[in-house]
Design an enzyme around this catalytic site. Structure first.
Site, PDB file in Angstrom:
ATOM      1  N   ASP A   1       1.717  -2.141  -3.041  1.00 24.73           N
ATOM      2  CA  ASP A   1       1.824  -3.339  -2.235  1.00 24.73           C
ATOM      3  C   ASP A   1       3.205  -3.927  -2.519  1.00 24.73           C
ATOM      4  O   ASP A   1       3.692  -3.822  -3.637  1.00 24.73           O
ATOM      5  CB  ASP A   1       0.726  -4.319  -2.664  1.00 24.73           C
ATOM      6  CG  ASP A   1       0.319  -5.227  -1.537  1.00 24.73           C
ATOM      7  OD1 ASP A   1       0.802  -5.002  -0.426  1.00 24.73           O
ATOM      8  OD2 ASP A   1      -0.476  -6.146  -1.771  1.00 24.73           O
TER       9      ASP A   1
ATOM     10  N   THR B   1       4.363  -7.331  -2.061  1.00 23.18           N
ATOM     11  CA  THR B   1       4.309  -8.623  -2.721  1.00 23.18           C
ATOM     12  C   THR B   1       3.603  -8.511  -4.064  1.00 23.18           C
ATOM     13  O   THR B   1       2.480  -8.011  -4.158  1.00 23.18           O
ATOM     14  CB  THR B   1       3.573  -9.649  -1.834  1.00 23.18           C
ATOM     15  OG1 THR B   1       4.206  -9.684  -0.560  1.00 23.18           O
ATOM     16  CG2 THR B   1       3.609 -11.030  -2.462  1.00 23.18           C
TER      17      THR B   1
END
Length: 826
Positions: free
Chosen positions: A337, A339
């Protein structure tokens, strides 16, 4: 009502239920308990202190022990009460009655090994338990009209527990308040679609919130909550589902099958066919059975895993399942991911661009109201709050929240409605521009240029009508662009480079714009970062999706269900997939991935399903986990070859003794000495040594294709020496001389196997092999050790003959290992 951070990415911070009307300019203290005004529901303020004490006294407490590891009793039982310990224990007792103490040494060695295993796993348990306490999420309950965080085991029957996105339902209950509350029960029921909950609906422990918020009243706590027991069992420390462990179990099963008939034949041969001294026959029979058992292999595997847990624990890495260390070492695709993994949590607003002639001061006022209306903002909204604090220039006081739309990973936006100071109603959306704007809108070109610079762009749009009206987003009027700059993790580039060097493919999967994510990945040096794909154009056919996954490195606008499908598509091509994440939208993919890795600051749901939790929230810890896994797998493969070579030659020697109707050449003390010097001590050091070899599949085949030829050669060489010695020696003491010659050959051949396995040589490996050789030499030259181990070389012809046979066997070993390596690969 539960307000959500208004973010376009899908990475969310758990929200908390709050009153329906909040002054947008009011300051909220996030640390101290918040006073809860009455909401009309009888349970709104929760239990009183006296009511809690009364329930505790009645035992109505959530006392299910959530453990990260086995109890001390279970550890002792697992290490002591094994099939092979039982066999060896019986043989040990027999030897204590019929032979000198030196023939019973193997029993003391087993006691010591078992003790080491218990101590090491106990150390690992302490590490796991302490880390689990650090990483434990604490639910928020209402007591005496205040909200406070408590430990899960402190919840009592009737407690009102608050829920926000990402929170896990920790006990069974009934919904008391609901604000667009959506619960995902897939971990319990297998149903992937979230369930909309209303007051009065039941909620089950083990499920988690994907959108909205609310509160529920605990109706079943402790062992009464069956779902809680399932959740505890699923998240417990376990020693299963490991290729290494299942491979060793398979090997031990076959060893048992071989051992039983061979041992019976040996017993008959030594006690019935050969008319020898009874006690000596028993001793030599036991001497033939004991080395067939690779008892130290199981112990060493447990020790290696346990030490791995302790080592990783020192780096703030919680391994919730031991085989996860092994699993991550086998991974060839890592799905990340953006973030929280490549970027840090914080962001900064670089620019706010009004659109369509919007008044800049009014836009700032809207943003200020949005920010100050959420007591638990996420990174994007926190950046807005930092730029436009409550009470700053431009006012914002007097705006009142009248409605809220929780963030949804499927929608990619959220919203809030206000009554402005002059009484004018207004409703706003904040989220992904390419979702809120129609295709072909000129603003998208402007946004594309910003995305190419790695900037995150949110669109502020005004809703004409009700916030939750159907198609509200379609008719929203673009008002401003909020441009955010993400803070890159300083160690992310090095970590990506490490995976590239290890031939591990990295896929960045995000809810953000694909071009923006690709630009961020490019700044960090990710190979193939320019190959981006908007997941809205991702093919749905699994095979086509797998092709798209292999051809591209960056994926944007990915929905939670797509993340799950992507993992499955990669697995369908034979890839071993690791998935990292911290948001509630990552849970399904984390659960389906071969290895799920969660950040310590992530939602409770992600930590519950992940096998590895990075408590320091640092993606840079992953290489340490990979390295630890490779060390464990590579080293256990090495030492397994040592143990199983001994098993093979022991079984073959017993068969040869039965077939040729001769005395078994060894007493237990001889094989205890050989096992200690050529297997036990070296294996301990080799199992804990550094090892960066890439993990290879098919553990059993890899081990047996080397152990079988090595064992056959060792048995043939040893028995040849024994037969020659039987013709060479005669008279009193002949059997002892024959045994000594055979022992010399077996030791030298076993040492050569050790020397091969110890490669590539380092100074300490050479020292280890040399020290073992010197140990055996000392036994041969020190008189009292000669007597203790019944080893004395007689004459010069036969001992040198034994050495010559061992040299020929060593040459054959080298040839066979190279042949196997060329034919099957190293």
């Amino acid at each position: 009502m539960t307000q959500r951070a208004l973010d376009s990415s899908g990475e969310q911070t758990p929200g908390s239920p709050r009153p329906a009307m909040i002054d947008a300019g009011a300051e909220l203290d996030p640390v101290h308990p918040v006073e809860l005004p009455p909401s009309g529901h009888p349970d709104a303020t929760g239990l009183t202190t006296a009511e809690v004490a009364e329930r505790v006294a009645r035992g109505e407490v959530n006392d299910v022990p959530v453990r990260s590891s086995r109890s001390v009793t279970e550890i002792v039982r697992a290490n002591v009460f094994t099939r092979f310990n039982l066999i060896i224990g019986v043989l040990w007792v027999i030897m204590l009655f019929v032979a000198p103490i030196q023939d019973s040494l193997f029993g003391f060695v087993i006691v010591a090994n078992t003790g080491i295993g218990i101590i090491q796993e106990w150390r690992a348990k302490k590490t796991l338990d302490s880390l689990a306490v650090i990483g434990e999420a604490k639910p928020t309950v209402r007591r005496d009209g205040k909200a406070a965080e408590i430990s899960t085991h402190e919840i009592v029957l009737g407690d009102v527990v608050e829920l926000g996105p990402g929170d896990k339902v920790v006990v069974d209950g009934t919904v008391a308040e609901a604000d667009s509350l959506e619960i995902d029960e897939s971990l319990l029921t297998g149903e992937a679609d979230p369930v909309l909950k209303r007051p009065g609906d039941p909620v089950m422990s083990g499920s988690f919130v994907v959108a909205g918020g609310g509160a529920f009243t605990a109706t079943k706590v402790g062992r009464e909550a069956y779902a809680a027991q399932l959740a505890e069992e699923a998240s417990r420390f376990t020693l299963v589902h490991s290729e290494l462990r299942s491979g060793i179990s398979t090997i031990l099963k076959y060893v048992t099958w071989m051992m039983v008939p061979t041992a019976i034949g040996l017993i008959i041969s030594q006690l019935v066919v050969k008319d020898n001294n009874f006690k000596d026959s028993v001793a030599r029979t036991v001497g033939g059975i004991v080395p067939m058992i690779p008892e130290g292999l199981v112990l060493l595997t447990s020790v290696a895993f346990a030490i791995g847990v302790v080592r990783l624990g020192r780096k703030q890495c919680l391994v919730q399942e031991l085989p996860a260390i092994e699993g991550l070492a086998r991974v060839d695709v890592v799905c990340l991911d953006k973030t929280g993994t490549l970027t840090e949590g914080g962001m900064d607003i670089t620019e706010v661009r009004p659109l369509g002639g919007s008044d800049e001061a009014y836009v700032h006022q809207v943003l200020r109201s949005l920010g100050s209306s959420d007591p638990r903002p996420n990174a994007s909204l926190q950046a807005i709050i930092d730029a436009y604090p409550a009470g700053g220039e431009g006012g914002g006081k007097g705006w009142t929240v009248t409605d809220a739309m929780p963030f949804s990973s499927a929608r990619k936006y959220s919203g809030a409605a206000f009554t402005e100071t002059d009484g004018t109603p207004s409703a706003w959306l904040l989220g992904a521009p390419d979702v809120l704007l129609p295709d072909g809108d000129g603003t998208l070109t402007e946004i594309e240029h910003l995305n190419e610079q790695g900037l995150r762009v949110l669109l502020l749009a005004r809703v004409r009508g009700e916030l939750d009206a159907p198609g509200a987003a379609d008719g929203a009027e673009p008002t401003a662009l909020v441009v955010l700059e993400q803070r890159l993790r300083p160690d992310a580039g090095e970590t990506l480079a490490y995976f590239a060097q290890q031939n591990v493919a990295t896929k960045v999967i995000s809810g953000d714009n694909a071009v923006s994510v690709g630009a961020v990945a490019g700044k960090l040096g990710l190979a193939g970062a320019e190959n981006t794909l908007d997941a809205r154009r991702m093919p749905t056919d699994p095979d086509e999706m797998a092709t798209a996954m292999e051809e591209n490195a960056v994926f944007g606008r990915v929905t939670p269900q797509q993340k799950r499908d992507m993992v499955a598509a990669l697995q369908s091509r034979g890839h071993t997939v690791a998935m990292t994440g911290d948001g509630v939208n990552d849970v399904l993919a984390l659960k389906d991935a071969d290895i799920g890795v969660s950040m310590g600051s992530g939602s409770e749901a992600t930590r519950a399903v992940a096998q590895i939790v990075l408590l320091n929230n640092s993606f840079a810890t992953l290489p340490s986990v990979v390295a630890e896994g490779r060390r464990v797998i590579g080293n256990i493969t090495r030492v397994a070859t040592l143990f199983l070579t001994k098993t093979v030659y022991s079984v073959l020697l017993a068969i040869l003794v039965v077939c040729f109707q001769v005395e078994y050449p060894f007493l237990p003390r001889h094989l205890t000495l050989l096992s200690t010097l050529t297997i036990g001590v070296p294996a301990f050091f080799l199992a804990l040594a550094p090892n960066k070899e890439r993990a290879q599949p098919h553990f059993v085949r890899r081990v047996m294709r080397y152990a079988i030829p090595s064992g056959v050669i060792a048995a043939a060489a040893t028995f040849t020496t024994y037969l020659v010695a039987r013709h060479h020696y005669a008279g009193p003491g002949a059997l002892e001389a024959e045994t000594s010659a055979a022992t010399l050959t077996l030791f030298l051949v076993s040492m050569w196997v050790l020397a091969i396995i110890a490669r590539p040589y380092t100074w300490w490996r050479i020292g280890l092999v040399t020290a073992m050789g010197l140990g055996f030499l000392i036994v041969l030259v020190v008189p009292w050790l000669q007597d203790f181990f019944a080893l004395k070389l007689v004459g010069t012809t036969m001992p040198w003959g034994a050495v010559g046979i061992a040299v020929a066997a060593a040459a054959l070993l080298e040839f066979s290992w190279r042949l196997v390596g060329r034919r099957f690969g190293a």
